[in-house]
Design a protein around this motif. Structure first.
Motif, mmCIF file in Angstrom:
data_model
loop_
_atom_site.group_PDB
_atom_site.id
_atom_site.type_symbol
_atom_site.label_atom_id
_atom_site.label_comp_id
_atom_site.label_asym_id
_atom_site.label_seq_id
_atom_site.Cartn_x
_atom_site.Cartn_y
_atom_site.Cartn_z
ATOM 1 N N MET A 1 29.486 7.392 0.842
ATOM 2 C CA MET A 1 28.899 7.008 2.111
ATOM 3 C C MET A 1 28.779 8.257 2.980
ATOM 4 O O MET A 1 29.721 9.009 3.123
ATOM 5 C CB MET A 1 29.769 5.949 2.778
ATOM 6 N N ALA A 2 27.609 8.439 3.550
ATOM 7 C CA ALA A 2 27.370 9.606 4.396
ATOM 8 C C ALA A 2 27.493 9.221 5.872
ATOM 9 O O ALA A 2 27.090 8.139 6.267
ATOM 10 C CB ALA A 2 25.995 10.172 4.128
ATOM 11 N N PHE A 3 28.060 10.116 6.636
ATOM 12 C CA PHE A 3 28.181 9.908 8.072
ATOM 13 C C PHE A 3 27.380 10.996 8.775
ATOM 14 O O PHE A 3 27.447 12.168 8.402
ATOM 15 C CB PHE A 3 29.645 9.979 8.515
ATOM 16 N N PHE A 4 26.637 10.604 9.770
ATOM 17 C CA PHE A 4 25.813 11.540 10.512
ATOM 18 C C PHE A 4 26.214 11.509 11.980
ATOM 19 O O PHE A 4 26.584 10.466 12.513
ATOM 20 C CB PHE A 4 24.327 11.192 10.382
ATOM 21 N N SER A 5 26.092 12.644 12.632
ATOM 22 C CA SER A 5 26.412 12.711 14.050
ATOM 23 C C SER A 5 25.253 12.153 14.860
ATOM 24 O O SER A 5 24.153 11.954 14.362
ATOM 25 C CB SER A 5 26.696 14.154 14.458
ATOM 26 N N ASP A 6 25.524 11.909 16.131
ATOM 27 C CA ASP A 6 24.462 11.504 17.038
ATOM 28 C C ASP A 6 23.502 12.666 17.228
ATOM 29 O O ASP A 6 23.860 13.833 17.039
ATOM 30 C CB ASP A 6 25.045 11.099 18.393
ATOM 31 N N ARG A 7 22.277 12.362 17.617
ATOM 32 C CA ARG A 7 21.306 13.418 17.904
ATOM 33 C C ARG A 7 21.714 14.171 19.154
ATOM 34 O O ARG A 7 22.344 13.616 20.059
ATOM 35 C CB ARG A 7 19.911 12.833 18.111
ATOM 36 N N PHE A 8 21.334 15.438 19.201
ATOM 37 C CA PHE A 8 21.626 16.240 20.377
ATOM 38 C C PHE A 8 20.461 17.184 20.612
ATOM 39 O O PHE A 8 19.772 17.594 19.681
ATOM 40 C CB PHE A 8 22.935 17.028 20.213
ATOM 41 N N PRO A 9 20.181 17.509 21.883
ATOM 42 C CA PRO A 9 19.045 18.384 22.191
ATOM 43 C C PRO A 9 19.340 19.832 21.811
ATOM 44 O O PRO A 9 20.482 20.287 21.891
ATOM 45 C CB PRO A 9 18.872 18.244 23.705
ATOM 46 N N VAL A 10 18.299 20.526 21.391
ATOM 47 C CA VAL A 10 18.406 21.946 21.071
ATOM 48 C C VAL A 10 17.523 22.698 22.047
ATOM 49 O O VAL A 10 16.334 22.405 22.169
ATOM 50 C CB VAL A 10 17.960 22.233 19.616
ATOM 51 N N TYR A 11 18.091 23.651 22.753
ATOM 52 C CA TYR A 11 17.347 24.369 23.774
ATOM 53 C C TYR A 11 17.055 25.815 23.400
ATOM 54 O O TYR A 11 16.359 26.516 24.101
ATOM 55 C CB TYR A 11 18.104 24.336 25.101
ATOM 56 N N ASN A 12 17.616 26.300 22.319
ATOM 57 C CA ASN A 12 17.401 27.680 21.900
ATOM 58 C C ASN A 12 16.519 27.730 20.665
ATOM 59 O O ASN A 12 16.448 26.774 19.907
ATOM 60 C CB ASN A 12 18.733 28.364 21.590
ATOM 61 N N ARG A 13 15.900 28.869 20.471
ATOM 62 C CA ARG A 13 15.044 29.064 19.314
ATOM 63 C C ARG A 13 15.658 30.117 18.410
ATOM 64 O O ARG A 13 16.527 30.873 18.809
ATOM 65 C CB ARG A 13 13.666 29.558 19.756
ATOM 66 N N VAL A 14 15.161 30.144 17.184
ATOM 67 C CA VAL A 14 15.543 31.219 16.270
ATOM 68 C C VAL A 14 14.659 32.408 16.608
ATOM 69 O O VAL A 14 13.467 32.273 16.849
ATOM 70 C CB VAL A 14 15.319 30.780 14.805
ATOM 71 N N LYS A 15 15.237 33.572 16.642
ATOM 72 C CA LYS A 15 14.471 34.772 16.995
ATOM 73 C C LYS A 15 13.376 35.034 15.973
ATOM 74 O O LYS A 15 13.553 34.806 14.776
ATOM 75 C CB LYS A 15 15.389 35.989 17.067
ATOM 76 N N ARG A 16 12.254 35.523 16.470
ATOM 77 C CA ARG A 16 11.140 35.875 15.604
ATOM 78 C C ARG A 16 11.608 36.952 14.623
ATOM 79 O O ARG A 16 12.217 37.942 15.011
ATOM 80 C CB ARG A 16 9.972 36.386 16.431
ATOM 81 N N GLY A 17 11.332 36.732 13.340
ATOM 82 C CA GLY A 17 11.757 37.676 12.323
ATOM 83 C C GLY A 17 13.190 37.482 11.881
ATOM 84 O O GLY A 17 13.697 38.238 11.059
ATOM 85 N N GLY A 18 13.843 36.463 12.424
ATOM 86 C CA GLY A 18 15.228 36.198 12.049
ATOM 87 C C GLY A 18 15.339 35.758 10.594
ATOM 88 O O GLY A 18 14.420 35.161 10.039
ATOM 89 N N VAL A 19 16.461 36.046 9.988
ATOM 90 C CA VAL A 19 16.682 35.726 8.578
ATOM 91 C C VAL A 19 16.582 34.222 8.330
ATOM 92 O O VAL A 19 16.075 33.783 7.302
ATOM 93 C CB VAL A 19 18.051 36.258 8.118
ATOM 94 N N LEU A 20 17.056 33.424 9.266
ATOM 95 C CA LEU A 20 17.048 31.973 9.082
ATOM 96 C C LEU A 20 15.717 31.320 9.421
ATOM 97 O O LEU A 20 15.510 30.154 9.086
ATOM 98 C CB LEU A 20 18.149 31.334 9.922
ATOM 99 N N SER A 21 14.818 32.019 10.069
ATOM 100 C CA SER A 21 13.562 31.417 10.511
ATOM 101 C C SER A 21 12.800 30.695 9.410
ATOM 102 O O SER A 21 12.452 29.516 9.565
ATOM 103 C CB SER A 21 12.660 32.465 11.167
ATOM 104 N N PRO A 22 12.504 31.339 8.276
ATOM 105 C CA PRO A 22 11.741 30.640 7.238
ATOM 106 C C PRO A 22 12.479 29.446 6.646
ATOM 107 O O PRO A 22 11.879 28.417 6.364
ATOM 108 C CB PRO A 22 11.505 31.703 6.161
ATOM 109 N N ILE A 23 13.783 29.567 6.503
ATOM 110 C CA ILE A 23 14.569 28.476 5.927
ATOM 111 C C ILE A 23 14.578 27.273 6.866
ATOM 112 O O ILE A 23 14.337 26.139 6.452
ATOM 113 C CB ILE A 23 16.000 28.948 5.621
ATOM 114 N N LEU A 24 14.843 27.522 8.140
ATOM 115 C CA LEU A 24 14.879 26.428 9.110
ATOM 116 C C LEU A 24 13.500 25.804 9.296
ATOM 117 O O LEU A 24 13.381 24.595 9.468
ATOM 118 C CB LEU A 24 15.448 26.918 10.437
#
Length: 95
Positions: A1-24
């Motif tokens: 059984m999987a448990f998920f958290s409640d949704r939460f707002p995201v106010y920041n962005r991943v920096k342009r050219g950041g390593v995680l950008s393409p993955i996210l």
């Protein structure tokens, strides 16, 4: 059984050219690609759907007619409204 958290707002962005950008981007946009494939609007090579291609932070829509492209864009618009995505129309090209 999987448990998920409640949704939460995201106010920041991943920096342009950041390593995680393409993955996210891939994780975030996967639902749109699945939705477009589900509707089967766009181009196919044999039995393989290729109406929407994505790489890094780019999406390419391939449609056989102008009306097919309009329907694909409406699906993208609905997805964008649902998940609070902004597409940059100034960077878009129609060929």
């Amino acid at each position: 059984m999987a448990f998920f958290s409640d949704r939460f707002p995201v106010y920041n962005r991943v920096k342009r050219g950041g390593v995680l950008s393409p993955i996210l981007f891939c994780v975030y946009i996967d639902g749109l690609l699945k939705r477009l494939a589900y509707h089967k609007i766009g181009c196919n090579f044999g039995t393989v759907y290729v109406g929407a291609l994505a790489y890094a932070d780019y999406i390419v829509l391939l449609g056989p007619t102008a009306s097919a492209m309009r329907r694909m864009l409406l699906i993208c618009d609905d997805y964008a409204k649902e998940f609070n995505i902004l597409f940059n129309a100034r960077k878009s090209k129609c060929m």
